[in-house]
Design an enzyme around this catalytic site. Sequence first.
Site, PDB file in Angstrom:
ATOM      1  N   GLU A 346      48.148  43.576  38.495  1.00  0.00           N
ATOM      2  CA  GLU A 346      47.557  43.072  39.736  1.00  0.00           C
ATOM      3  C   GLU A 346      46.677  41.867  39.424  1.00  0.00           C
ATOM      4  O   GLU A 346      47.089  40.749  39.548  1.00  0.00           O
ATOM      5  CB  GLU A 346      46.751  44.163  40.450  1.00  0.00           C
ATOM      6  CG  GLU A 346      47.649  45.185  41.099  1.00  0.00           C
ATOM      7  CD  GLU A 346      46.979  45.923  42.243  1.00  0.00           C
ATOM      8  OE1 GLU A 346      46.758  45.332  43.305  1.00  0.00           O
ATOM      9  OE2 GLU A 346      46.678  47.113  42.056  1.00  0.00           O
ATOM     10  N   GLU A 612      37.452  52.142  38.555  1.00  0.00           N
ATOM     11  CA  GLU A 612      37.978  51.972  39.908  1.00  0.00           C
ATOM     12  C   GLU A 612      37.745  53.215  40.762  1.00  0.00           C
ATOM     13  O   GLU A 612      37.463  53.121  41.945  1.00  0.00           O
ATOM     14  CB  GLU A 612      39.490  51.710  39.811  1.00  0.00           C
ATOM     15  CG  GLU A 612      40.214  51.619  41.137  1.00  0.00           C
ATOM     16  CD  GLU A 612      41.667  51.245  40.976  1.00  0.00           C
ATOM     17  OE1 GLU A 612      42.240  51.533  39.899  1.00  0.00           O
ATOM     18  OE2 GLU A 612      42.225  50.654  41.912  1.00  0.00           O
TER      19      GLU A 612
END
Length: 736
Positions: A346, A612
């Site tokens: 990403e 995260e």
Amino acid sequence: MISLNSIKDAKFIRQGEDIGTVRPVFKKVIWLDKKVNKATLCCSALGYYEAYLNNQRVGKFVFAPGWTSYGVRIQYQEYDVTNMLEECNTLDIALGNGRRYHGNPHEHYESITDRDDALIASLFIEYADGTTDFYPTDESWKCAKSNILESSVYNGETVDYNANTDEEFAVKTLDDISTDILVPTEGEEVREMARLDAIALITTPKGEKVIDFGQNLTGYVEWVVPAVKGKEFKLYHAEILDKDGNFYTENLRGAKNEIKVISDGNEHVYKPHFTYEGFRYIRLEGFDDDEIDLDNFKALVVFSNMKRTGYFACGNDLVQQLYENIVWGQRGNFLDIPTDCNQRDERLGWTGDAQAFARTASINYRTLKFFKKWMKDVAADQRPNGAVTDIVPDIHNWESEGSSAWADAAVIVPYWVYRTYGDTEIIKNQFESMKKWILFMESKGSVRGLFDMHDHHFGDWLSLDAGDEATGGFTDNDLIGSAYLAYSNSLFIEMGKAIGEDMSYFEELYELSVKEYRKKYLNTGLKEHETQTANVLAIYFNLTDDIQREGAKLVKDIEECGHLKTGFVGTPYLLHALTKIGRADLAYKLLLKKDFPSWLFPVTRGATTMWERWDGMKVDGSFATPEMNSFNHYAYGSVGDWLYTTVAGIDSDAAEPGYKHIIFRPLPIKELGYAKARILTENGEIISSWEYTGNGNECEFSFTIPNGSHATLYLDNEEYEFNSGTYNTVFEYEGF
Ligand code: BGC
């Protein structure tokens, strides 16, 4: 006569023949026979470039020309190369595919491109006799193959020192690409900012040879390639070892992060050119034991060259490590654009993450230039209907955009830049974009004032109230949308007024938003309207007419389950909301909680960056789903601004932004022993510190207020006014 002296007068060039995946080097030889006053090299590329003049690297910008919305604008760089010139000069510029001009890393991050890589450059020379010369990229340049056989941001790099790089061939110009797309550099240069030693060589239970750098980071490894002709050496990268101590890469998803170097029998110091990795550990392949010397491996930390402006210290080691992890999260993900993560396939400019962290980030580092640049891309990619894209630069090009709390980056990020530095230029730059976003939300309401008729939302991402691996959370998305309409609009109104705009239309909309919100979402008895995040938003965004009522619900929920449950939407405001209702004691409890789920849980598990997910590593040491489990994601690092504003107690005043009026509101707690923050503002240095002296409740406070600023100190329900200077005082302060 028109004189040609700008990079805009050059042409984009490309290798004249197909060389497969090998990266090209573009070449020009320039003889000089006069005294030079000044020489300026300008470069840009569709892709990344690295320029060398007489075998010396030009400038320090890594991954130049930076990442912008390439379809709209591409930065070029200007380098003063006067002192690098000789009589005969060889200019070599290597071209990496970088973030392809267009390309979708999610699906085919190697193959999709609708525009080939290309280079554009010009060398402008001013002689002492007043004459000039201009060497733009054109058909006269040559091309050669580099020894970089393959290179990709996500997959790594392959270099063969045996490759034939001597043969030169023609280039072709790409006349269909207009140079109008080029803009001067606006952001901070990405640079090699630090160099870390390897701290240990580990042989894992699986027998892997692994080097530990002691810190999860973004960058690459510089290493000495053993001199064994024809031998292939490989490096792999990982953030973490699994519970058995083995090298763990599943969470990198499609990104290979593989460095492969083939020796030519000479010793080379190698570092990658056009790729970076997120890692703490590297695994070595192809090395014999006697070819591994820890001194031969250095981790180079790469991020945008922003000035460090915020510092925080306290007497609790775990909280201190949390703070360091927050700062490392920023180092790891402020690479020209704010990225969600740095390791998997990403590494994108997710708007939601950026807005959650913008306030903390802007205290830690001076983000003024960094965010000004990125915000222009937010506006550049904004859809004609006003929807702000989920990622910027928008390489997804998804059909539906405009998720609440993600798209609000259009307003929230400029707000914290304005509030922190007092800069109004960013408001002027972004005014139309902000307005379009507010009007988009307004257009998607069941009644005017709500944003509840839009179906693309990420929700309270990764919150804990919707089950284990759930992503969207339990809080009603329409509630979140409507809350953010009111909040973003309130910030927009404040900013509009600061530049003298008539904001009456938006003020009226704001009144309606609050009224309709109360009607539709407060006291409905619906569970999805009563989550921790829902109550946090009602309190922090000033949506409730009865702050203690929502406060009581929030406290009850936390006390009943004993922990936070908030995701990306609620977390940035959770401790602020508790402080606002007079429950800083509970905020401290959440901050200091060590077991799962909490901010300190990862710290107790050895984290050196922000995770995260709350459950990135579970209590039993296993990992959450590798589909969504980065160990370097700054969103939950948004708690950093509470450390500055509330623990140490330095806040800015919306009425006098840029810390012209400082609000000191420290909340000492004995468990921390002391806390101290230092913020370098546009006016100078602010310091706030407190320390329990060891005599019961005696707490020593000290404050420094820079010239040009004044301050109000709130202590024990009293208010004190100060002008610039340094002040010390001892108080009886029970704390929490
Ligand atoms: C990213 C997030 C982002 C999210 C959208 C993820 O894949 O890593 O941080 O905000 O998608 O909800």
